[in-house]
Design a protein around this motif. Structure first.
Motif, PDB file in Angstrom:
ATOM      1  N   THR A  44       9.493  13.423  -8.610  1.00 40.36           N
ATOM      2  CA  THR A  44       8.869  13.180  -7.296  1.00 40.36           C
ATOM      3  C   THR A  44       9.909  13.237  -6.180  1.00 40.36           C
ATOM      4  O   THR A  44       9.587  13.584  -5.040  1.00 40.36           O
ATOM      5  CB  THR A  44       8.153  11.801  -7.289  1.00 40.36           C
ATOM      6  N   GLN A  57      10.322  16.147  -3.686  1.00 38.65           N
ATOM      7  CA  GLN A  57       9.359  16.383  -2.602  1.00 38.65           C
ATOM      8  C   GLN A  57      10.014  16.195  -1.230  1.00 38.65           C
ATOM      9  O   GLN A  57      10.970  15.431  -1.081  1.00 38.65           O
ATOM     10  CB  GLN A  57       8.151  15.444  -2.758  1.00 38.65           C
ATOM     11  N   GLU A  58       9.449  16.870  -0.260  1.00 39.60           N
ATOM     12  CA  GLU A  58      10.006  16.924   1.102  1.00 39.60           C
ATOM     13  C   GLU A  58      10.202  15.530   1.718  1.00 39.60           C
ATOM     14  O   GLU A  58      11.170  15.300   2.447  1.00 39.60           O
ATOM     15  CB  GLU A  58       9.074  17.771   1.993  1.00 39.60           C
ATOM     16  N   GLU A  59       9.292  14.606   1.428  1.00 37.83           N
ATOM     17  CA  GLU A  59       9.361  13.281   2.065  1.00 37.83           C
ATOM     18  C   GLU A  59      10.643  12.518   1.744  1.00 37.83           C
ATOM     19  O   GLU A  59      11.045  11.609   2.465  1.00 37.83           O
ATOM     20  CB  GLU A  59       8.144  12.440   1.664  1.00 37.83           C
ATOM     21  N   SER A  86      13.628  14.130   1.194  1.00 34.97           N
ATOM     22  CA  SER A  86      14.745  15.037   1.458  1.00 34.97           C
ATOM     23  C   SER A  86      15.832  14.423   2.349  1.00 34.97           C
ATOM     24  O   SER A  86      17.012  14.413   2.010  1.00 34.97           O
ATOM     25  CB  SER A  86      14.221  16.334   2.070  1.00 34.97           C
TER      26      SER A  86
END
Length: 296
Positions: free
Chosen positions: A195, A198-200, A202
């Motif tokens: 998980t 994921q971009e969140e 980064s």
């Protein structure tokens, strides 16, 4: 060899069985009061081991400590009167910082450190699953420990692949750095390792890695920020479906190893006068989660 495993959890049980099948005399030390413990690995026949046997501890050539970092000193203390000064002590757990304490209690013993990537899962109190092949690195912590390179062959014969590392602290720092990035975040958000790709996550991961990289540089650990970043995302990818040990500890409301992972990093950051604000925030969040259990 006479080998005692202190803390027959998943990893300890795996090594206990491996050493036994390699022809060594193996006994266990655990919190259980039974004089014998049965351990089965995968589909193989279960094996019986002596448990908490004083004579076995006195005769031990090697004491392999596989309890979690926060419990190392508590688990070792009752055994101190029985441990021979010639007995090799090897610490195999997540995190860093316990060797400094152990050397105070056992200054004359050969002290070694180990890190392994073998996957093991304790299905029940008597059954362990070997969930993934890995590599194990061994190395000496003190001068006497550094003279024990022959253990590479002993461990290799029991459960390959095993390598003697003349700079074991480098390997441990590398693993600690990866754990600092993955473990607290997966524990706080209760997510799998994958998980974190994921971009969140980064930006936060990037800041955490930047701070860890600064501390590694100050500690003279030869690992560039790019190498560290690549290592972390490789682990995230390869263990995408896995739950980190800290995530599992928080899920089961068990004390985590945060003091010996991020806590150790922050101790070094303070020593080098490095402001590690993101890692400090993660550390404090885990500590707050732990403390919340006591107020319910």
């Amino acid at each position: 060899m006479n080998i005692v495993i202190l803390g027959p959890g998943a990893v300890g049980s795996l090594w206990a069985n491996a050493f036994l099948h390699a022809g060594h005399s193996v006994s266990l030390c655990s919190r259980q009061s039974a004089k014998q413990l049965s351990i089965q690995v995968d589909q193989y026949n279960a094996a019986l081991f002596a448990n908490n046997d004083k004579q076995s501890i006195q005769d031990a050539d090697l004491l392999l400590v596989t309890v979690k970092a926060p419990h190392v000193i508590t688990a070792l203390t009752p055994l101190l009167p029985q441990i021979s000064p010639d007995c090799m002590i090897m610490l195999m757990h997540n995190g860093m910082g316990t060797a400094e304490d152990v050397i105070e209690f056992l200054p004359n013993n050969p002290l070694l450190l180990a890190t392994t990537t073998h996957g093991a899962y304790r299905e029940s109190s008597q059954r362990v699953l070997h969930t993934g092949l890995g590599t194990t690195q061994l190395g000496g912590y003190n001068d006497k420990g550094k003279q024990c390179a022959f253990l590479e062959e002993v461990f290799q014969h029991a459960l390959p692949e095993v390598k003697w590392n003349h700079d074991i602290l480098h390997a441990l720092w590398h693993k600690l750095a990866i754990n600092c990035a993955i473990n607290p975040l997966t524990a706080i958000h209760q997510v799998t390792n994958g998980t974190l790709a994921q971009e969140e996550f980064s930006l936060l991961l990037s800041r955490v890695i930047d701070e860890v990289s600064q501390i590694l540089t100050a500690e003279e650990i030869r690992l560039s920020k790019k190498q560290l970043e690549d290592s972390i995302f490789k682990v995230i990818e390869l263990t995408a479906k896995n739950h980190s040990s800290m995530q599992q500890d928080v899920f089961h409301r068990r004390a985590t190893e945060i003091d010996f992972i991020t806590g150790y990093l922050l101790h070094k950051a303070k020593h080098h006068n490095i402001a590690a604000t993101e890692n400090t925030a993660l550390y404090q969040q885990i500590k707050q989660i732990e403390q919340s259990w006591n107020h319910e």
